[in-house]
Design an enzyme around this catalytic site. Structure first.
Site, short mmCIF file in Angstrom:
data_model
loop_
_atom_site.label_atom_id
_atom_site.label_comp_id
_atom_site.label_asym_id
_atom_site.label_seq_id
_atom_site.Cartn_x
_atom_site.Cartn_y
_atom_site.Cartn_z
N GLY A 158 41.58 33.98 42.27
CA GLY A 158 42.56 34.26 43.32
C GLY A 158 43.97 34.52 42.82
N PHE A 159 44.29 33.97 41.65
CA PHE A 159 45.67 34.11 41.17
C PHE A 159 45.70 34.21 39.66
CE2 PHE A 159 45.52 31.73 45.08
CZ PHE A 159 46.42 32.43 45.87
N GLY A 160 46.66 34.97 39.15
CA GLY A 160 46.92 34.97 37.71
C GLY A 160 47.78 33.77 37.35
N GLY A 161 47.91 33.53 36.07
CA GLY A 161 48.84 32.51 35.59
C GLY A 161 48.41 31.07 35.78
N HIS A 213 41.05 45.31 32.72
CA HIS A 213 40.45 44.40 33.70
C HIS A 213 41.16 44.58 35.04
CE1 HIS A 213 38.07 40.87 34.85
NE2 HIS A 213 39.15 40.45 35.50
N MET A 234 34.34 32.32 34.98
CA MET A 234 35.71 32.03 35.39
C MET A 234 36.13 30.71 34.77
SD MET A 234 36.69 34.57 37.18
CE MET A 234 38.32 33.92 37.55
N ASP A 236 41.34 43.46 38.91
CA ASP A 236 41.00 42.36 39.82
C ASP A 236 41.13 42.78 41.29
OD1 ASP A 236 40.36 40.09 38.13
OD2 ASP A 236 42.44 40.20 37.45
N MET A 254 36.30 40.32 43.71
CA MET A 254 36.38 39.02 44.39
C MET A 254 36.43 39.33 45.88
SD MET A 254 39.07 37.34 41.72
CE MET A 254 39.51 38.93 41.05
N HIS A 307 36.47 43.64 38.55
CA HIS A 307 36.05 42.29 38.92
C HIS A 307 36.24 42.15 40.43
CE1 HIS A 307 37.17 37.70 38.62
NE2 HIS A 307 36.09 37.92 39.35
N ASP A 320 37.47 34.59 31.85
CA ASP A 320 38.61 35.05 32.65
C ASP A 320 39.39 33.88 33.22
OD1 ASP A 320 40.34 36.43 34.33
OD2 ASP A 320 38.76 37.31 35.58
N GLY A 321 40.65 33.77 32.82
CA GLY A 321 41.56 32.78 33.40
C GLY A 321 42.18 31.86 32.38
N GLY A 322 43.49 31.95 32.22
CA GLY A 322 44.20 31.04 31.34
C GLY A 322 43.95 31.25 29.86
N SER A 367 44.32 41.93 32.07
CA SER A 367 44.20 42.03 33.53
C SER A 367 45.48 42.59 34.11
CB SER A 367 43.93 40.66 34.13
OG SER A 367 44.21 40.72 35.53
N MET A 395 40.84 41.65 45.09
CA MET A 395 40.82 40.46 45.97
C MET A 395 40.98 40.90 47.42
SD MET A 395 43.21 37.90 43.78
CE MET A 395 43.08 37.79 41.99
N GLY A 397 45.68 38.08 31.39
CA GLY A 397 46.63 38.71 32.30
C GLY A 397 48.05 38.35 31.93
N SER A 398 48.46 37.14 32.31
CA SER A 398 49.85 36.74 32.06
C SER A 398 50.19 36.69 30.58
CB SER A 398 50.15 35.41 32.76
OG SER A 398 49.14 34.47 32.49
#
Ligand code: DX5
Ligand code: ZN
Length: 229
Positions: free
Chosen positions: A143-146, A34, A138, A36, A69, A67, A180-182, A9, A38, A202-203
Site C-alpha cells: 500500500g505504501f512505499g518507504g 517495477h 512482500m 505498483d 494490488m 504489481h 518487495d518492500g524496505g 519501483s 493500487m 523504491g525509496s
C-alpha cells in the site's frame, strides 16, 4: 558471486517527470521497471493504471514489471498487456480463480506470478507451480512505499528458495524470486543470501538525488552489496 535483478519501483519517482525518471533508472542500470498498481480497495491507496504504463513504455527498453494490488484482477490483465507490460503479478486472495488468472496473463504473452503478503502462506503456490514465472514475497504490507523491511520475511524466503530449487531440480521451468518492500543498501545482502534473485527498491533508489548520478551510485552499491554474499 550472485547476479541479481534490480527493479526500482516508480512509486517513489517524481510523477511529474515520469518519462525522464524511467529513462534515468534504465541508464543507471535497472533490469526492470517495477510498476505498483493500487486501487483503494485491495489496498488503502490509489496509484496508476494502464494509461500510465502505455505512456512510459516508449521511454525504456527494459521489461515493465506490473504489481497489481487490485481486486478484482482479471479485467485489468488485457489492458496492461496491451499497454506494454511484460510481467504481471497479483495477490491470490484478490482473484476468485487463481489458476485462471495466471493462465490469462500467460495467454496475453506476459510472464505471470503471485504475490504473497507477509501473512499469506506459501501454500497458495501448491497447485500452480507449473504456471508461475515469478513469485513475489512482500516484505512490508502492501500500500505504501518507504516502510520498514519485516525481518520474518527472511525465513519465508529461505523456505520458498528451497521449494523453487526443488521444482527446478525436478525439471520444472525457471521461477524468479522477487522481494518487495524496505530493500536498502544495508539489508540487500541478507535478502539475497536468503534466496531472492530479483529486488524491488523504491525509496532507496528514488530517494537518491539524480542530478549527480545518484541513482547510478545507489544501484551500484545495491548490486555490489548483493554480490558479497
Ligand atoms: C508497496 C509496493 C512497493 C513499494 C516499495 O505496496 O508494492 O513496491 O513501492 O517501496 P520501498 O522500496 O520504498 O519499500
Ligand atoms: Zn510493488
Amino acid at each position: 558471486m550472485t547476479s541479481i535483478r534490480l527493479a526500482p519501483s516508480i512509486l517513489s519517482a517524481d510523477f511529474a517527470r515520469l518519462g525522464a525518471e524511467v529513462r534515468a533508472i534504465e541508464t543507471a542500470g535497472a533490469d526492470l521497471v517495477h510498476f505498483d498498481v493500487m486501487d483503494n480497495h485491495y489496498v488503502p491507496n490509489l496509484t496508476i493504471g494502464p494509461l500510465v504504463c502505455e505512456a512510459i513504455r516508449p521511454h525504456v527498453k527494459i521489461p515493465i514489471d506490473v504489481h497489481l494490488m487490485v481486486e478484482p484482477v482479471d479485467a485489468l490483465i488485457p489492458l496492461f498487456a496491451k499497454a506494454g507490460a511484460n510481467i504481471i503479478t497479483f495477490h491470490p486472495e484478490a482473484s476468485r480463480h487463481v489458476d485462471r488468472t495466471l493462465q490469462l496473463i500467460r495467454d496475453h504473452g506476459c510472464k505471470a506470478g503471485l504475490v504473497l503478503n507477509p501473512a499469506t502462506p506459501l501454500q497458495w503456490l501448491d497447485h500452480v507451480w507449473g504456471k508461475l514465472d515469478i513469485v513475489l514475497l512482500m516484505s512490508v504490507n502492501p500500500g505504501f512505499g518507504g516502510q520498514k523491511f519485516i525481518p520474518a520475511t527472511l525465513d519465508k524466503l529461505r523456505a520458498l528458495r528451497q521449494l523453487i530449487d526443488a521444482h527446478q531440480a525436478s525439471g520444472g521451468q525457471p521461477i524468479w524470486l522477487e522481494v518487495d518492500g524496505g530493500v536498502k543498501v544495508d539489508n540487500i545482502a541478507d535478502i539475497v543470501r536468503a534466496g531472492a534473485d530479483t529486488l524491488v527498491a523504491g525509496s532507496a533508489v528514488f530517494g537518491a538525488p539524480d542530478n549527480d548520478g545518484g541513482y547510478k551510485t545507489v544501484m551500484k552499491q545495491l548490486r555490489s552489496n548483493a554480490r558479497n554474499v
